[in-house]
Design an enzyme around this catalytic site. Structure first.
Site, PDB file in Angstrom:
ATOM      1  N   ASP A 403      73.231  55.739  14.851  1.00  0.00           N
ATOM      2  CA  ASP A 403      72.958  56.893  14.009  1.00  0.00           C
ATOM      3  C   ASP A 403      73.463  58.172  14.687  1.00  0.00           C
ATOM      4  O   ASP A 403      73.372  58.314  15.902  1.00  0.00           O
ATOM      5  CB  ASP A 403      71.444  56.973  13.782  1.00  0.00           C
ATOM      6  N   GLU A 451      77.825  55.727  12.329  1.00  0.00           N
ATOM      7  CA  GLU A 451      77.344  56.576  11.230  1.00  0.00           C
ATOM      8  C   GLU A 451      78.044  57.929  11.378  1.00  0.00           C
ATOM      9  O   GLU A 451      77.651  58.758  12.196  1.00  0.00           O
ATOM     10  CB  GLU A 451      75.822  56.705  11.299  1.00  0.00           C
ATOM     11  N   ASP A 504      68.557  57.093   3.071  1.00  0.00           N
ATOM     12  CA  ASP A 504      68.332  58.536   2.916  1.00  0.00           C
ATOM     13  C   ASP A 504      68.722  59.048   1.533  1.00  0.00           C
ATOM     14  O   ASP A 504      68.519  60.227   1.237  1.00  0.00           O
ATOM     15  CB  ASP A 504      69.132  59.317   3.972  1.00  0.00           C
TER      16      ASP A 504
END
Length: 649
Positions: A403, A451, A504
């Site tokens: 991430d 990501e 998300d």
């Protein structure tokens, strides 16, 4: 240590930033700095990156380079040597069978759902029968990936309602995911020890903690005091170097944290805060029973998770995990390794913390608050802390997403006493040297997904390509700008993971209901939607993801089920009330046979999954497809997005 960096003369774009990191977070589309007019210069590791005097808006994505065929590359680079076949000479027997396409990596598809969302009897999904039935269903779809969110214990002091991105420890497992029914089967609990069965609804983390913590603790005590094979396995687990490297410190931290009862470890008495040997030895002795039981709980997590992991692999399904780039300040990781983080040497408080600058979602930026890494110190010892973390990740997953990957190229550094993220500085990250050191320490390929959402500068793209990591594209971000938008299907690249939406994002149905009409028109034009397809918009977007040139597609379970905004997993920048979605009661997946068949047909049509034999023709009859292996075939046609699969005999 010095690295060479290329940045544009013009500024990086100041628009949307997004991430799934601890604290306030925001999903957004990728924005890439203009690649025009680069100049090389040298920046020390951890030093501020230069700022342009003439900020400009990003106007185009960095050049998207597809992965070339291995066979083509090899043929292009073979030198002419004495003794090789020369022009005009016969080629070897079987030459016509040298198929370059056979060397292209297999296309694949997966489903994203966190274990907390699966069926389970005690208010939260767990590693019990509901998870095994999910994997059986996933196999029936033809998918070969199960993507999960971080499995770490959610921080209980952060106020984020079970966020897997606000964990207290980077390596421990979330024991709320343990199946109490399996602990009964192990003989560690009695049926009378189980809390009441609760109907499936949104996860109430406080209630789940009240229900499950006492039962898990009792099972751990029983294991510590037991004899036999299970106890022997526990002892071996605890002594394994890859486990003991983090387990004992995590257990001791948890014990002292409970004893002290303050918000942060840097508020502990100095002798414990600074890890004075005599105080640490006394704490270990004082909390020996707690430490043993903490370790036993982690063993039980490992045992149940790896049984589920093996079941997945036995069905040809790989598990894709998730690793937040930063760790919480109030954690065993920071307390046990203070020299690896940006802390005040006297008070041990963080001096520089993480976040992102002001963007389209927040005028003051996002202040995550995790202490930043002391990258020069980490480089000196070969990134040993990260090597331990990577080994643990590869123990839990087959591959994983990092991430906020952009933080390894350049990151936003904010003084810890700041009230907002506005006063930060772009600072040099460790870059390729980090991955070279990790690969050497771990001694295996680093199979990660980068990501790369948010403000993405050219150095981030260069780093991702240098290490061969796939990036990400999200179709919900694709239709709100122009034809150069990197999330649009025609701009995808092969080495990429494409999502209709991530954890998300809203569900596809919720997204469609919320976007303006002009954006819907973009979707209609670019995907060629018919009015009938709009009625099942989730399948139209899933089809766009599956048909992408990208090697990997991952679809949220909510979208396969066609659910609306009420099934959203997380709203970025909102702390409370997130992470609670549950998929349904036991027996859920037995009722998703039509969705499985539909997805399997689509994957077969676009070379992503197990092939199927035939589909209904326009008259409702069955049109046979050419055979493959026994019981297999290929899709010969799709009737819109509603093909009915007939599996071969």
């Amino acid at each position: 240590m010095v690295s060479v960096l290329r940045l544009p003369v013009t500024s990086v774009a100041s628009s949307a930033v997004g991430s799934s990191n601890p604290g306030l977070r925001s999903a957004s589309s990728r924005t890439v700095a203009s690649p025009a007019s680069f100049v090389p210069f040298r920046v020390p590791l951890g030093a501020p990156l230069p700022v342009s005097r003439s900020p400009s808006r990003s106007h185009r994505a960095a050049d998207r380079q597809s992965v070339r065929s291995m066979a083509t590359d090899a043929a292009a680079t073979l030198p002419a040597k004495s003794g090789e076949i020369l022009p005009g000479e016969p080629l070897p027997e079987g030459y016509e069978k040298m198929d370059p396409y056979s060397l292209i990596p297999a296309r694949r598809c997966g489903v994203l759902v966190h274990p907390t969302s699966l069926p389970g009897p005690h208010g939260i999904g767990d590693f019990g029968p509901g998870a095994f039935k999910f994997l059986d269903w996933l196999e029936s779809t033809g998918c070969t990936i199960w993507q999960v969110l971080p499995l770490v214990p959610p921080g209980r002091k952060s106020g984020e309602d079970g966020s897997p991105y606000a964990g207290q420890d980077a390596n421990c497992g979330n024991t709320l995911l343990l199946s109490l029914d399996l602990l009964v089967q192990d003989g560690l609990l009695e049926p009378s020890d189980l809390p009441p069965t609760r109907p499936v609804q949104r996860v109430d983390y406080k209630q789940v903690i009240r229900d499950k913590d006492p039962a898990v603790a009792k099972a751990a005590r029983a294991l510590v005091r037991s004899k036999g094979k299970l106890k022997e396995d526990f002892d071996a687990f605890r002594q394994a170097p890859t486990i003991s490297a983090w387990l004992e410190e995590a257990a001791l931290f948890s014990a002292i944290d409970g004893e002290q009862g303050v918000e942060f470890w840097w508020l502990w008495p100095k002798e414990l805060r600074d890890r004075e040997p005599q105080a640490i030895a006394a704490a270990k002795e004082r909390h020996r029973e707690y430490i043993d039981e903490f370790a036993a709980q982690q063993f039980l997590f490992q045992r149940q998770w790896q049984a589920l992991h093996r079941h997945a692999n036995s069905k040809g399904i790989r598990i894709m995990g998730d690793m937040p780039i930063y760790v919480g300040g109030h954690s065993a990781d920071v307390w046990a390794n203070p020299e690896q983080f940006m802390l005040d040497p006297e008070t041990r408080k963080p001096t520089l913390v993480s976040g992102v600058p002001p963007d389209a979602f927040s005028a003051t930026g996002q202040l995550w608050g995790s202490p930043l890494y002391n990258w020069p110190a980490m480089a000196k010892d070969g990134y040993s802390w990260w090597a331990k973390r990577m080994r643990r990740a590869f123990d839990l997953y087959d591959e994983f997403r990092i991430d906020h990957f952009r933080g390894l190229a350049g990151y936003w550094s904010i003084p810890a006493d700041s009230e907002t993220a506005m006063n930060g500085t772009w600072t040099m990250g460790p870059r390729k040297a980090f991955f070279e050191a990790i690969q050497k320490a771990v001694d295996k390929p680093i199979d990660i997904v980068a990501e790369d959402l948010g403000v993405i500068t050219v150095d981030v793209v260069d780093l991702r390509r240098e290490i061969g990591a796939p990036g990400m594209a999200v179709l919900q971000f694709a239709f709100g700008s122009d034809a150069k938008n990197p999330h649009l299907p025609h701009n995808h690249e092969q080495n990429q993971v494409v999502y209709p939406g991530t954890h998300d994002n809203d569900t596809v149905v919720g997204w469609w209901e919320g976007i303006p009409e002009w954006e819907k028109n973009n979707v209609r034009v670019l995907l060629g939607l018919t009015p009938e397809q709009e009625k099942e918009i989730q399948w139209a977007i899933i089809r766009a993801a599956v048909s992408s040139v990208a090697r990997t597609t991952v679809i949220a379970l909510q979208d396969v089920m066609g659910l609306d905004n009420s099934a959203r997993m997380n709203v970025p920048a909102v702390q409370a009330g997130q992470w609670g979605w549950r998929a349904g009661e036991e027996g859920l997946f037995a009722g998703l046979g039509e969705e499985a068949s539909r997805l399997r047909a689509m994957l077969g049509a676009f070379n992503r999954g197990a092939p199927v034999v035939a589909v209904e023709d326009e008259a409702g009859g069955v049109e046979e497809g050419p055979g493959g292996e026994e019981g297999e075939g290929v899709v010969v046609g799709l009737k819109g997005d509603a093909a009915t699969v007939v599996v071969g005999e």
